[in-house]
Design a protein around this motif. Structure first.
Motif, PDB file in Angstrom:
ATOM      1  N   PRO A  96      50.897  20.637  30.549  1.00  0.00           N
ATOM      2  CA  PRO A  96      50.313  21.937  29.634  1.00  0.00           C
ATOM      3  C   PRO A  96      48.706  21.664  29.489  1.00  0.00           C
ATOM      4  O   PRO A  96      48.288  20.572  29.355  1.00  0.00           O
ATOM      5  CB  PRO A  96      51.051  21.423  28.523  1.00  0.00           C
ATOM      6  CG  PRO A  96      52.340  20.741  28.565  1.00  0.00           C
ATOM      7  CD  PRO A  96      51.903  19.860  29.750  1.00  0.00           C
ATOM      8  N   LYS A  97      48.372  22.748  29.270  1.00  0.00           N
ATOM      9  CA  LYS A  97      46.958  23.170  29.050  1.00  0.00           C
ATOM     10  C   LYS A  97      46.362  22.121  27.893  1.00  0.00           C
ATOM     11  O   LYS A  97      45.099  21.299  27.961  1.00  0.00           O
ATOM     12  CB  LYS A  97      46.256  24.439  28.934  1.00  0.00           C
ATOM     13  CG  LYS A  97      47.047  25.193  27.700  1.00  0.00           C
ATOM     14  CD  LYS A  97      46.548  26.518  27.525  1.00  0.00           C
ATOM     15  CE  LYS A  97      47.129  27.322  26.521  1.00  0.00           C
ATOM     16  NZ  LYS A  97      48.786  27.457  26.576  1.00  0.00           N
ATOM     17  N   GLU A  98      47.008  21.890  26.702  1.00  0.00           N
ATOM     18  CA  GLU A  98      46.748  21.261  25.792  1.00  0.00           C
ATOM     19  C   GLU A  98      46.531  19.651  25.974  1.00  0.00           C
ATOM     20  O   GLU A  98      45.752  18.822  25.410  1.00  0.00           O
ATOM     21  CB  GLU A  98      47.684  21.284  24.738  1.00  0.00           C
ATOM     22  CG  GLU A  98      47.756  22.647  24.179  1.00  0.00           C
ATOM     23  CD  GLU A  98      48.870  23.409  24.729  1.00  0.00           C
ATOM     24  OE1 GLU A  98      49.123  24.756  24.220  1.00  0.00           O
ATOM     25  OE2 GLU A  98      49.353  23.152  25.647  1.00  0.00           O
ATOM     26  N   PHE A  99      47.253  19.234  27.110  1.00  0.00           N
ATOM     27  CA  PHE A  99      47.040  17.879  27.492  1.00  0.00           C
ATOM     28  C   PHE A  99      45.800  17.440  27.673  1.00  0.00           C
ATOM     29  O   PHE A  99      45.386  16.361  27.652  1.00  0.00           O
ATOM     30  CB  PHE A  99      47.995  17.525  28.684  1.00  0.00           C
ATOM     31  CG  PHE A  99      47.776  16.288  29.427  1.00  0.00           C
ATOM     32  CD1 PHE A  99      48.888  15.403  29.222  1.00  0.00           C
ATOM     33  CD2 PHE A  99      46.916  16.178  30.526  1.00  0.00           C
ATOM     34  CE1 PHE A  99      48.771  14.054  29.942  1.00  0.00           C
ATOM     35  CE2 PHE A  99      46.864  15.024  31.064  1.00  0.00           C
ATOM     36  CZ  PHE A  99      47.678  13.879  30.888  1.00  0.00           C
ATOM     37  N   TYR A 100      44.971  18.461  28.488  1.00  0.00           N
ATOM     38  CA  TYR A 100      43.592  18.433  28.848  1.00  0.00           C
ATOM     39  C   TYR A 100      42.512  18.691  27.991  1.00  0.00           C
ATOM     40  O   TYR A 100      41.294  18.425  28.094  1.00  0.00           O
ATOM     41  CB  TYR A 100      43.472  19.356  30.339  1.00  0.00           C
ATOM     42  CG  TYR A 100      44.372  19.170  31.058  1.00  0.00           C
ATOM     43  CD1 TYR A 100      44.200  17.945  32.159  1.00  0.00           C
ATOM     44  CD2 TYR A 100      45.582  19.967  31.432  1.00  0.00           C
ATOM     45  CE1 TYR A 100      45.082  17.837  33.015  1.00  0.00           C
ATOM     46  CE2 TYR A 100      46.213  19.681  32.145  1.00  0.00           C
ATOM     47  CZ  TYR A 100      46.370  18.619  33.179  1.00  0.00           C
ATOM     48  OH  TYR A 100      47.212  18.467  34.277  1.00  0.00           O
ATOM     49  N   CYS A 101      42.754  18.987  26.540  1.00  0.00           N
ATOM     50  CA  CYS A 101      41.810  19.017  25.649  1.00  0.00           C
ATOM     51  C   CYS A 101      42.362  18.431  24.369  1.00  0.00           C
ATOM     52  O   CYS A 101      42.599  18.954  23.234  1.00  0.00           O
ATOM     53  CB  CYS A 101      41.728  20.451  25.323  1.00  0.00           C
ATOM     54  SG  CYS A 101      40.471  21.300  26.405  1.00  0.00           S
ATOM     55  N   GLY A 102      42.880  17.304  24.516  1.00  0.00           N
ATOM     56  CA  GLY A 102      43.633  16.436  23.394  1.00  0.00           C
ATOM     57  C   GLY A 102      42.560  15.743  22.389  1.00  0.00           C
ATOM     58  O   GLY A 102      41.197  16.014  22.517  1.00  0.00           O
ATOM     59  N   TRP A 103      43.262  15.207  21.309  1.00  0.00           N
ATOM     60  CA  TRP A 103      42.333  14.756  20.128  1.00  0.00           C
ATOM     61  C   TRP A 103      42.619  13.283  20.224  1.00  0.00           C
ATOM     62  O   TRP A 103      43.609  12.903  20.161  1.00  0.00           O
ATOM     63  CB  TRP A 103      42.732  15.380  19.038  1.00  0.00           C
ATOM     64  CG  TRP A 103      42.292  14.800  17.609  1.00  0.00           C
ATOM     65  CD1 TRP A 103      43.023  14.362  16.642  1.00  0.00           C
ATOM     66  CD2 TRP A 103      40.930  14.793  17.367  1.00  0.00           C
ATOM     67  NE1 TRP A 103      42.185  13.959  15.612  1.00  0.00           N
ATOM     68  CE2 TRP A 103      40.825  14.148  16.006  1.00  0.00           C
ATOM     69  CE3 TRP A 103      39.807  15.272  17.856  1.00  0.00           C
ATOM     70  CZ2 TRP A 103      39.715  14.213  15.357  1.00  0.00           C
ATOM     71  CZ3 TRP A 103      38.574  14.888  17.106  1.00  0.00           C
ATOM     72  CH2 TRP A 103      38.500  14.465  15.778  1.00  0.00           C
ATOM     73  N   THR A 104      41.516  12.444  20.046  1.00  0.00           N
ATOM     74  CA  THR A 104      41.929  11.103  20.028  1.00  0.00           C
ATOM     75  C   THR A 104      42.150  10.362  18.596  1.00  0.00           C
ATOM     76  O   THR A 104      42.343   9.266  18.374  1.00  0.00           O
ATOM     77  CB  THR A 104      40.511   9.996  20.318  1.00  0.00           C
ATOM     78  OG1 THR A 104      39.356  10.508  19.306  1.00  0.00           O
ATOM     79  CG2 THR A 104      39.881  10.608  21.651  1.00  0.00           C
TER      80      THR A 104
END
Length: 200
Positions: free
Chosen positions: A91-99
């Motif tokens: 999913p697209k959120e996978f590529y803009c995650g939060w650390t």
């Protein structure tokens, strides 16, 4: 007068030293893409079009580069807008995650200096203090559907509490608190590929 034999021997030694400097094992590096002043966050990316290669490595391990370090303190995701708009293998959120924490960079160092990931972690700890270790390719976390204020701040924490704090793991690029330098690439760990300059 230097004999031909001595000259050739010296040339061979020089060649061996030169080869050892420029043809070591290859490791993976990443770079900073942008910084958002309002949220005090950086975007870090492994961009294959810019040279990052998590499968074969992209930079000789004898190259002196900063190590990207992290401190994870469970910080909830700030309300950044999703810049990843396309689903790929994940999913697209996978590529803009939060650390869920912070990043910083060390002084430049040859990655071949380190024998194990524990050595790199210790280098980060020495540089920044307890709790700081090496940043890793899969450090980010995400919630499906997150974007802007949706699943940010208190909503992020509430979602985690209702899911056993098991946020899905992301990769390739992520946001983190920090404002690291943008004039060089960084050494980063990756735990499921043979493309680190150190062993596990």
């Amino acid at each position: 007068m230097v004999s031909a034999t001595s000259y050739l021997a010296s040339l061979m030694v020089f060649s061996i030293v030169l080869i050892s400097i420029v043809s070591g094992k290859m490791g993976m590096t990443v770079a900073k893409v942008s910084h958002q002043n309002a949220l005090a966050i950086d975007l870090i990316q492994c961009d294959t079009t810019m040279g990052c290669n998590p499968y074969a490595g992209d930079t000789d391990c004898n190259t002196r580069l900063p190590v990207l370090c992290k401190q994870t303190d469970k910080s909830p995701r700030p309300a950044y807008a999703m810049t990843c708009t396309t689903d790929y293998a994940m999913p697209k959120e996978f590529y803009c995650g939060w650390t869920m924490g912070y990043i910083a960079t060390t002084p430049k160092v040859a990655a071949s200096t380190f024998s194990t990931i524990g050595d790199v972690d210790a280098y980060c700890t020495d540089a920044f203090g307890p709790g700081w270790v090496t940043a890793e390719f899969h450090d980010s976390r995400y919630i499906p559907g997150m974007n802007g204020a949706t699943y940010a701040n208190a909503q992020w924490t509430q979602w985690g509490a209702s899911h056993g704090n098991n946020y899905p793991s992301g990769g390739w690029r992520y946001y983190s608190y920090g404002n690291v330098r943008n004039d060089t690439r960084f050494w980063m760990d990756i735990n499921d590929q043979p493309t680190t300059c150190w062993s596990r």
